[in-house]
Design a protein around this motif. Structure first.
Motif, PDB file in Angstrom:
ATOM      1  N   CYS A   3       0.856  -1.189   0.000  1.00  4.97           N
ATOM      2  CA  CYS A   3       0.000   0.000   0.000  1.00  4.97           C
ATOM      3  C   CYS A   3       0.893   1.241   0.000  1.00  4.97           C
ATOM      4  CB  CYS A   3      -0.904   0.002   1.235  1.00  4.97           C
ATOM      5  SG  CYS A   3      -1.696   1.600   1.505  1.00  4.97           S
ATOM      6  N   CYS A   6      -0.027   3.554   3.509  1.00  5.85           N
ATOM      7  CA  CYS A   6       0.366   3.136   4.864  1.00  5.85           C
ATOM      8  C   CYS A   6       1.546   2.163   4.843  1.00  5.85           C
ATOM      9  CB  CYS A   6      -0.818   2.515   5.607  1.00  5.85           C
ATOM     10  SG  CYS A   6      -1.336   0.924   4.947  1.00  5.85           S
ATOM     11  N   CYS A  26      -4.238  -0.022   0.104  1.00  2.00           N
ATOM     12  CA  CYS A  26      -4.989  -1.137   0.660  1.00  2.00           C
ATOM     13  C   CYS A  26      -6.442  -0.728   0.891  1.00  2.00           C
ATOM     14  CB  CYS A  26      -4.362  -1.604   1.970  1.00  2.00           C
ATOM     15  SG  CYS A  26      -4.516  -0.398   3.297  1.00  2.00           S
ATOM     16  N   CYS A  29      -7.036   2.133   3.373  1.00  2.00           N
ATOM     17  CA  CYS A  29      -6.634   3.484   2.969  1.00  2.00           C
ATOM     18  C   CYS A  29      -7.496   4.036   1.834  1.00  2.00           C
ATOM     19  CB  CYS A  29      -5.170   3.507   2.557  1.00  2.00           C
ATOM     20  SG  CYS A  29      -4.066   3.217   3.935  1.00  2.00           S
TER      21      CYS A  29
HETATM   22 ZN    ZN Z   1      -2.917   1.236   3.460  1.00  2.00          ZN
END
Ligand code: ZN
Length: 163
Positions: A3, A6, A26, A29
């Motif tokens: 991701c 994050c 992801c 997020c």
């Molecule tokens: Zn993420």
């Protein structure tokens, strides 16, 4: 895959749009960006997003209004007005200067636009020449203390999305 927001290692990532940049993120997020914009013809630019956020901020601050006011300003063509009024009376610059108790050089500067008359001088010229040297000008003024220089950041965007 990782991701890009994050940094978590994920099996699947989804492209979303955050501040005009496409990031693969992801599931968690995804709420920070706009997945619906991806693939569309019109990809929002950063400025368009910031504009939208600012519009939203304005809506959230109903007291943030623009009011119209008037201000008294010296007319732009005061040199011409003074000169024409003086000539109409067939006065020399010296004559006008003597009448309003000023130096001839002051009249000369005023008529060349090299000097802006102060309030007292405006009054004297207006009375002596029977002209108006000040006019009302409308001004647009923001009353908001919050308005202006504050820039929106990605942090603001995420805060707003969470609301
Ligand atoms: Zn993420």
């Amino acid at each position: 895959m990782i991701c890009e927001l994050c940094g978590k290692e994920m099996e699947r990532t989804t492209p979303i749009l955050i501040e005009g940049t496409v990031l693969r993120v992801c599931k968690e997020c995804m709420k920070f960006g706009d997945a619906s914009k991806i693939g569309k013809k019109e990809v929002a630019t950063k400025s368009a997003i910031v504009e939208r956020l600012e519009q939203r901020q304005r809506r959230m601050q109903p007291k943030d209004v623009y009011v119209e006011e008037e201000t008294i300003e010296l007319v732009l063509d005061y040199p011409r007005l003074i000169k024409e009024a003086r000539m109409a009376r067939d006065w020399k610059q010296e004559t006008l200067a003597a009448k309003i108790n000023e130096k001839t050089s002051v009249i000369n500067k005023l008529e060349r636009g090299d000097m802006r008359p102060d309030d007292l001088l405006v009054k004297k010229l207006e009375n002596e020449l029977g002209i108006t040297l000040k006019e009302k000008v409308p001004v647009i003024k923001s009353e908001s203390k919050a308005a202006g220089s504050k820039e929106l950041t990605l942090g603001d965007l995420i805060k707003m999305k969470k609301e």
